[in-house]
Motif scaffolding. Structure first.
Motif, PDB file in Angstrom:
ATOM      1  N   TYR A 257      72.365  41.270  32.479  1.00 43.58           N
ATOM      2  CA  TYR A 257      71.855  42.256  33.441  1.00 43.58           C
ATOM      3  C   TYR A 257      73.033  42.901  34.182  1.00 43.58           C
ATOM      4  O   TYR A 257      73.971  42.212  34.613  1.00 43.58           O
ATOM      5  N   THR A 258      72.990  44.212  34.364  1.00 46.75           N
ATOM      6  CA  THR A 258      74.103  44.920  35.017  1.00 46.75           C
ATOM      7  C   THR A 258      73.634  45.857  36.124  1.00 46.75           C
ATOM      8  O   THR A 258      74.425  46.633  36.658  1.00 46.75           O
ATOM      9  N   GLY A 259      72.353  45.793  36.491  1.00 53.07           N
ATOM     10  CA  GLY A 259      71.825  46.749  37.460  1.00 53.07           C
ATOM     11  C   GLY A 259      72.263  46.490  38.886  1.00 53.07           C
ATOM     12  O   GLY A 259      72.879  45.466  39.215  1.00 53.07           O
ATOM     13  N   GLU A 260      71.901  47.423  39.752  1.00 57.33           N
ATOM     14  CA  GLU A 260      72.249  47.336  41.178  1.00 57.33           C
ATOM     15  C   GLU A 260      71.325  46.360  41.899  1.00 57.33           C
ATOM     16  O   GLU A 260      70.115  46.350  41.677  1.00 57.33           O
ATOM     17  N   ALA A 261      71.919  45.540  42.759  1.00 55.10           N
ATOM     18  CA  ALA A 261      71.143  44.704  43.680  1.00 55.10           C
ATOM     19  C   ALA A 261      71.177  45.378  45.044  1.00 55.10           C
ATOM     20  O   ALA A 261      72.231  45.456  45.676  1.00 55.10           O
ATOM     21  N   GLU A 262      70.029  45.863  45.484  1.00 51.77           N
ATOM     22  CA  GLU A 262      69.945  46.587  46.760  1.00 51.77           C
ATOM     23  C   GLU A 262      69.300  45.688  47.813  1.00 51.77           C
ATOM     24  O   GLU A 262      68.110  45.385  47.750  1.00 51.77           O
TER      25      GLU A 262
END
Length: 283
Positions: A257-262
Motif C-alpha cells: 500500500y502506498t496511499g496517503e494517510a490523512e
C-alpha cells in the motif's frame, strides 16, 4: 465490479457519546474526534458508499471469525462493561447478507474458520454502533460487522482482510472499510479512575509508540509499520490484538500500500488508551 472507495482507522470510545450531552465536561475534549467521524460520513456519502464493512475490536470472539450477515440489524444497545456510559442506544441499519456471505466464502476457501450469521437476535456491538452513529446515522448505507477473535494470529487476520478485499472487488458494492479500535489499549486500573482518566494515557511508552506510528503512516512508511505490527499489538496492549488494523492493512495491500494517510483529528487519550481517526486514501 465492486470498489473500495474509503478506508479508515476510527475510534469507538464511549466518551464520544458522553460528550454529546450539553453539560458534558468532555464536550470540548472530544469535539475534534466527533467532527472527524462526521467528516468521514460526509466523504462516504459523497463517494456513494453502499456498504460499510466494520472490523470491530469490541465484538470479541473466543472461537473463530464471525460476521453479522443480518438483513436488518436493529435493536437497543446497553453496554455490559459500562452501562453508565451507553444505555438504550437504538440502531436500525440495513445489512448486506450477500457481501457478508461472500467474505466468509472467500476466507473459508483459504482455510480460515469463518461463519456468517443471520441469527434473528444477534445484535451489533458498540465498536460498530458508535462509528455508525456518526457516519451512517440515518442508515443510508448497509452495514457488515466482523468480529475480532481473541485466539488467532496476525497471519489469520491478514487472510480475512485479504478475503474481504477480494469479496468487495467481486461484488456490485461501493464499500467503506472501517478498522474500529484503539491505537493502544492499556486502560487505567480502578484505583486510578478519577476525573482525569477520560483525557490521559495510562502508559507514556504507549503514547510515544502511538505517535511514532502516526508519523510512519503520514510518511507512508508502511513497510516499516507492518514489520513492527506484531510486536506493536503485544507491547502496546492492542485492543482485540489489533486485528482491525491487521485486517485493514491486508485489505489495502499490506506493505504494498502506498496511499496517503490523512489524520482527521489529533491523537487523543481516553481512559488510558490512545485514539485517533485517520483516512487511508485509496485510488
Amino acid at each position: 465490479m465492486g470498489k473500495l472507495v474509503l478506508a479508515a482507522k476510527v475510534s469507538h470510545v464511549p466518551s464520544l457519546m458522553l460528550s454529546e450531552t450539553s453539560d458534558s465536561p468532555l464536550r470540548q475534549a472530544r469535539a475534534g474526534a466527533v467532527a472527524a467521524l462526521r467528516e468521514l460520513g460526509r466523504r462516504a456519502k459523497e463517494r456513494e458508499v453502499t456498504t460499510f464493512v466494520v472490523f470491530d475490536t469490541h465484538w470479541l470472539s473466543n472461537f473463530g471469525y464471525h460476521i453479522n450477515a443480518k438483513a436488518q440489524p436493529r435493536g437497543s444497545f446497553n453496554s455490559h462493561e459500562a452501562p453508565h456510559m451507553i444505555q438504550d442506544l437504538r440502531y436500525d441499519l440495513p445489512g448486506d447478507p450477500a457481501l457478508a456471505q461472500a467474505i466468509a466464502v472467500e476466507a473459508q476457501s483459504r482455510g480460515l474458520k469463518v461463519l456468517a450469521h443471520q441469527v434473528p437476535t444477534l445484535g451489533l456491538e458498540y465498536g460498530t454502533i458508535v462509528p455508525m452513529h456518526y457516519l451512517n446515522p440515518d442508515g443510508w448505507a448497509k452495514v457488515v460487522s466482523i468480529a475480532s477473535p481473541l485466539f488467532t494470529s496476525i497471519e489469520e487476520s491478514r487472510t480475512l482482510g485479504e478475503a474481504t478485499r477480494r469479496a468487495i472487488d467481486a461484488s456490485d458494492e461501493r464499500v467503506a472499510i472501517l478498522a474500529s479500535g484503539s491505537l493502544s489499549h492499556r486502560l487505567w486500573p480502578n484505583k486510578d479512575l478519577g476525573p482525569d482518566a477520560w483525557t490521559t494515557i495510562a502508559s507514556e511508552f504507549n503514547r510515544q509508540v502511538g505517535l511514532r506510528v502516526l508519523q510512519l503512516w503520514q510518511e507512508r512508511r508502511y513497510r516499516e509499520f507492518t514489520a513492527m505490527l506484531p510486536d506493536y499489538a503485544v507491547k502496546c496492549n492492542g485492543e482485540g490484538g489489533m486485528a482491525d488494523t491487521v485486517m485493514l492493512f491486508a485489505a489495502l495491500g499490506w506493505d504494498d500500500y502506498t496511499g496517503e494517510a490523512e489524520r482527521l483529528c489529533d491523537y487523543f487519550p481516553s481512559s488510558g488508551s490512545g485514539q485517533v481517526n485517520v483516512e487511508f486514501h485509496v485510488s
